[in-house]
Motif scaffolding. Sequence first.
Motif, mmCIF file in Angstrom:
data_model
loop_
_atom_site.group_PDB
_atom_site.id
_atom_site.type_symbol
_atom_site.label_atom_id
_atom_site.label_comp_id
_atom_site.label_asym_id
_atom_site.label_seq_id
_atom_site.Cartn_x
_atom_site.Cartn_y
_atom_site.Cartn_z
ATOM 1 N N VAL A 126 5.339 -4.910 7.475
ATOM 2 C CA VAL A 126 4.629 -4.473 6.269
ATOM 3 C C VAL A 126 3.514 -5.461 5.913
ATOM 4 O O VAL A 126 2.379 -5.056 5.607
ATOM 5 C CB VAL A 126 5.610 -4.312 5.089
ATOM 6 N N ALA A 130 -0.379 -4.564 5.892
ATOM 7 C CA ALA A 130 -1.177 -4.787 4.682
ATOM 8 C C ALA A 130 -2.351 -5.725 4.966
ATOM 9 O O ALA A 130 -3.470 -5.508 4.468
ATOM 10 C CB ALA A 130 -0.294 -5.368 3.582
ATOM 11 N N ASP A 135 -2.452 0.738 3.385
ATOM 12 C CA ASP A 135 -1.810 0.793 2.075
ATOM 13 C C ASP A 135 -0.299 0.904 2.284
ATOM 14 O O ASP A 135 0.200 1.923 2.748
ATOM 15 C CB ASP A 135 -2.318 1.998 1.290
ATOM 16 N N MET A 136 0.452 -0.145 1.929
ATOM 17 C CA MET A 136 1.893 -0.180 2.170
ATOM 18 C C MET A 136 2.699 -0.118 0.874
ATOM 19 O O MET A 136 3.872 -0.501 0.849
ATOM 20 C CB MET A 136 2.252 -1.464 2.945
ATOM 21 N N THR A 137 2.109 0.369 -0.199
ATOM 22 C CA THR A 137 2.824 0.486 -1.465
ATOM 23 C C THR A 137 3.866 1.598 -1.380
ATOM 24 O O THR A 137 3.702 2.578 -0.643
ATOM 25 C CB THR A 137 1.862 0.783 -2.617
ATOM 26 N N VAL A 138 4.953 1.429 -2.119
ATOM 27 C CA VAL A 138 6.025 2.421 -2.169
ATOM 28 C C VAL A 138 5.856 3.242 -3.440
ATOM 29 O O VAL A 138 5.812 2.686 -4.548
ATOM 30 C CB VAL A 138 7.410 1.741 -2.144
ATOM 31 N N HIS A 139 5.772 4.551 -3.292
ATOM 32 C CA HIS A 139 5.483 5.449 -4.417
ATOM 33 C C HIS A 139 6.594 5.445 -5.464
ATOM 34 O O HIS A 139 6.349 5.338 -6.660
ATOM 35 C CB HIS A 139 5.260 6.863 -3.871
ATOM 36 N N ARG A 140 7.853 5.544 -5.009
ATOM 37 C CA ARG A 140 9.020 5.545 -5.916
ATOM 38 C C ARG A 140 10.047 4.545 -5.391
ATOM 39 O O ARG A 140 10.988 4.922 -4.687
ATOM 40 C CB ARG A 140 9.614 6.946 -6.014
ATOM 41 N N PRO A 141 9.885 3.267 -5.729
ATOM 42 C CA PRO A 141 10.692 2.212 -5.096
ATOM 43 C C PRO A 141 12.188 2.303 -5.368
ATOM 44 O O PRO A 141 12.992 2.044 -4.464
ATOM 45 C CB PRO A 141 10.091 0.924 -5.668
ATOM 46 N N TRP A 144 13.671 5.035 -3.359
ATOM 47 C CA TRP A 144 13.580 4.632 -1.952
ATOM 48 C C TRP A 144 14.737 3.707 -1.578
ATOM 49 O O TRP A 144 15.396 3.919 -0.550
ATOM 50 C CB TRP A 144 12.234 3.958 -1.721
ATOM 51 N N VAL A 220 8.115 7.180 -0.378
ATOM 52 C CA VAL A 220 7.154 6.128 -0.041
ATOM 53 C C VAL A 220 5.723 6.649 -0.086
ATOM 54 O O VAL A 220 4.824 6.014 -0.655
ATOM 55 C CB VAL A 220 7.462 5.535 1.351
#
Length: 263
Positions: A126, A130, A135-141, A144, A220
């Motif tokens: 990751v 990055a 873009d390695m952000t998690v949408h709903r951590p 997840w 994610v």
Amino acid sequence: MKPRSSFQIQKSVIFALVLREARARLGERRMGAVWMLIEPICHLLIFSVLFALLRARSVSGVEYPVFVLVGMAPFLLYRNTALRLMDSLRENRSLFGYKQIKPLDTYVARVIVETCIAATVYAILVFGFAWYGFDMTVHRPLEWVATLLLGLLFSFSLGMLLALITHALSSLKTIIRMAFFPLYFISGVLIPASYLPPAMMPLLLLNPFLHILELIRAQVLPNYTPVDGVSETYVISFTVVLLFLSLGTYRARRMHLISTKNG
């Protein structure tokens, strides 16, 4: 000397087994630790190039390497966990002469080691992605993490059941290992489940790995929509039934498992 409680003894046993497993996994070969990182990178490079040549460079609004990494890392963790648990009885048979060590302790230790290795490798990848500009952000951590843990519990239950089955029928180990190869493709690791044949979807949806990976990608990737029929309830129900079946079988055969004549 103050006597220790059962919990303290159990904690010490698992800690010692974790150290033993980590040393075996990373120190049995000079390239042992490096291979943990090379394997997923090789998968990413090979399939990213093939996909770019055959179709395009992105899937569901994200770059294809990111799409693959999000599904491949959990699948490799779950596969390795199940297969490592399957071999646990044979590889730790000599330890069962100590009354403090039970087969279940070796299962738990192996899950901890595999999870730590997978988390470390995923974190390195990751950061690398990055740094390269992805873009390695998690949408709903939170969701997840919950789904990852659910998948880990499922693989733990599956691995324990496989260990019990192969303890009785050791000839099945090769067949089980081979069965994970088609699972790699029909679980949606490399392509979205929507790309799989629609006529086969009712059959493919019986596979809990497909549900888990679809849920993970939806949590994610902000623009990813799981295929119709994917359900977290199905995975939970399947895992609970499998866990009870595994633990029940383990309890019924626990004395047979520690016999030095078996495994």
